[in-house]
Motif scaffolding. Sequence first.
Motif, mmCIF file in Angstrom:
data_model
loop_
_atom_site.group_PDB
_atom_site.id
_atom_site.type_symbol
_atom_site.label_atom_id
_atom_site.label_comp_id
_atom_site.label_asym_id
_atom_site.label_seq_id
_atom_site.Cartn_x
_atom_site.Cartn_y
_atom_site.Cartn_z
ATOM 1 N N SER A 275 0.802 -1.220 0.000
ATOM 2 C CA SER A 275 0.000 0.000 0.000
ATOM 3 C C SER A 275 0.836 1.271 0.000
ATOM 4 C CB SER A 275 -0.943 0.013 1.211
ATOM 5 O OG SER A 275 -1.926 -0.967 1.073
ATOM 6 N N ASN B 231 3.014 4.396 1.397
ATOM 7 C CA ASN B 231 3.059 5.229 2.594
ATOM 8 C C ASN B 231 2.548 6.617 2.265
ATOM 9 O OD1 ASN B 231 5.809 6.939 2.129
ATOM 10 N ND2 ASN B 231 6.067 4.848 1.385
ATOM 11 N N TYR C 25 -0.403 7.882 8.136
ATOM 12 C CA TYR C 25 0.902 7.227 7.994
ATOM 13 C C TYR C 25 1.065 6.179 9.094
ATOM 14 C CZ TYR C 25 5.871 6.367 8.497
ATOM 15 O OH TYR C 25 7.086 5.743 8.646
ATOM 16 N N TYR D 141 -0.915 3.120 6.923
ATOM 17 C CA TYR D 141 0.135 2.663 6.009
ATOM 18 C C TYR D 141 1.184 1.773 6.676
ATOM 19 C CZ TYR D 141 -1.659 6.012 2.580
ATOM 20 O OH TYR D 141 -2.450 6.699 1.700
ATOM 21 N N ALA E 118 -2.456 -2.795 5.886
ATOM 22 C CA ALA E 118 -2.063 -2.175 4.625
ATOM 23 C C ALA E 118 -1.185 -3.097 3.783
ATOM 24 C CB ALA E 118 -1.318 -0.864 4.890
ATOM 25 N N ASP F 243 -1.325 4.896 -2.381
ATOM 26 C CA ASP F 243 0.080 5.144 -2.078
ATOM 27 C C ASP F 243 0.399 6.635 -2.216
ATOM 28 O OD1 ASP F 243 2.802 4.991 -1.690
ATOM 29 O OD2 ASP F 243 3.232 3.979 -3.592
#
Length: 769
Positions: free
Chosen positions: A419, A421, A429, A433, A438, A577
């Motif tokens: 996925s 960041n 974040y 992520y 993720a 992303d």
Amino acid sequence: MMKRTLLFLCCFLTFVINAQERNYLLHTEDNIKQLKNQISTNEAVRKSWEEQYKTAEKLLKKDKLKAADCQLLGLAYRMTGKPKFAEAIKAILIDYTKKDTWEGKALLSRSPQWQGGLKTSHTSFYIAIGYDCIYNYLEKNERQEIAEDFVKVGITPARKDWLLPNTDFHTFDTMGHNWWSACVYMAGFSALAIRDEIPEAQKWVDEIADTAKEWVDYSGSVLQNKPPTFDKDGGFYESINYASYGVSQYLLFRLAFQSALPNVKQVDLPVLDKIGDFFIQTSYYVKDGKVMSVNFGDSFINKTGNSCVTLLWNLGYTADKYAWYIDKVSKGSDNEGMQLGTPNGLLLHPKLPKLADDFVPDLPTSHLYKDMGWATLRNSWDDDATMLAVKSGFTWNHTHADAGSYILFHKGKNLIIDSGNASYMSPLYTEYYCQSEAHNVVMFNGEGQNRKDIYFGVKNQGSLHNLVEGDNFKYLLANATGPYAQILSRNYRSFVWVGDVILVIDDLLAHEPGKFEWLLHYNGESTLKGGIDLTIKEDDAKVLVRPLYPETFPPGGERPHDFPEHMVLTEKMGYEDHHPEQTKPYWSISHFEETARTKFVSAIILEDEENKDNLPLIERFEGTDFLGVSITQNGKTTQVYLNLLADGRIKHRNSVINMNGWETDAYLTALTFKEGTGLTKTENIDELFIGHGSYLRREGQTLMHSHSKYTALVEDFNSENLKVEFQGQPITTLSLYSKNSGTSVSMDQNVKAKSFDENLNIIQLKINK
């Protein structure tokens, strides 16, 4: 007349004094000469130079210039000698070196103050470039004054924070493993620039250069769950992005050292022979030139490490494989500062040798970075090939909670994805992520790794084992149990790659009954096709994902609630992303009931133009205490057996089983036959694989045997020349079936002795690593 003569002599002497011979850091006479030559012979280089020169001219019209502008203005001055560029650089140098600090408020407000962080590091590099480029343009007193101010605002803060025994408070692993190289080696780069003006600068350079081996060999911290800096094979666990950044900072210093002090021997670092290979192995090559990479952790899909390999080339690491790689990645734009469209990338652009059109690097197509828990497996080095990347290692800093995760590139596309960041300032974040959901991992009751692992580090790291690669067979074992220890006591994932099929086998045991699921993140479009396969498609790239065990999806066209015993497919929402403002769907494939133990077996079918109308035939078969998958394609059938007794449920008795007449204690067994021949006859076996077993027999005939368990692949099984890949104890006696004593054995182990037992029809090999 006399006055004119004296004035001329004074001017001439001043010019001679100022124009003293200079060993430049990057903008050396040789590099400038090579660039001018390439401009006249290389169209791409010429266009890049013309564009950059135009940009440099535009910079002169700005009221306020930045330190980073020294890179472009410095190149323009060294290439043309025009004073207007030097004057602009001088103004930048005076402006910046008169400041009180180059650091940001955030770091300065910490206790103790961080005075020499990344802003100072970056600014130091730019100012050093500018100073070095116009060194002979500056008056002697100007050089001295700028150098002294440079020391105060740039070099001293870095040395105080990172190096001096009486003031430093940072270590090799502060802020990960890349800040050290950036802060320390840019201070060294800067000290090289002002070495002639500041008597102590040479001592600083030597001290900084002397830290390199310690930084490279940093072995981690047990107490704080921090890993070593480098894998023994040159990998850098903090993602391709930070590998490129951290390593390039040191290489810039090393290159400047080599240019400025060519007669001084630098520290020998064997890892430099391997770092380039790491970036080659983790890049994915496509026909349109937009090279991608393995983007585990805080990386970008188009980061490749080209800056490091370009710098290595300039340092003398000029193997053909690096030339091949640099040519491949030079077409992209990955913001690493060394692509052709940047000042430093243009200056250091290698003049590459002409390679054969069919050249491929002399590297294996698969590689395991065992220390850091990364592996890449590909079916060839061709553009638009298929590459599987697997990660099961550390979680901390720039590495995510992704033990056991994998991504897949196929036909030029990244189809099964990480996925990615987002900005570190985004709440997502940390909340999304970096977390397990993720990534393409197993979840239990909606949970993955401990959500605090990304901050405190994972105490019990994941690992990868037993990478085996044959002509048509690959195997890899991922152990993700440690990072999941709070909820699972077994979390093993095996990858079996046969032809155009990749089997993903999850061996799972929880501390108590609950709901298991596995996640699938993808690019492009994904739909359920005929109730059998999930299709993942982007442009003309396509794969099919088919759950096989514990069950398939409900039969085609049927309602899921009428078939509750089948796998459950649920669409969930994540984020794009680097774009947390945009949602992105992904799949959850879950067990139909709560349980403490299960096996997920799924097939990824690689579709292309050649096989789309004749896809591999995949069939399930099972028996008492085993699961089986049969794969038929291109005239061959491979049977894969998973021994359920070998999953740790038996303590003191070996995991002995009879699976369709095959007697073994192996966890995994794979047998390949010519299609249409008897799948139960030893003499029809073309290929044999044993994963964590000691023997395989059929009707009393031993096919393979050892007194300790091992993982091995035997190709050309019934031929006169057996090809064996063996991973087991260093000292082992291995027995292999053979019809006669004349059979030769090719293997990568040190065979001390070989004998043939005609009564048992086996070759015995004494292995001693």
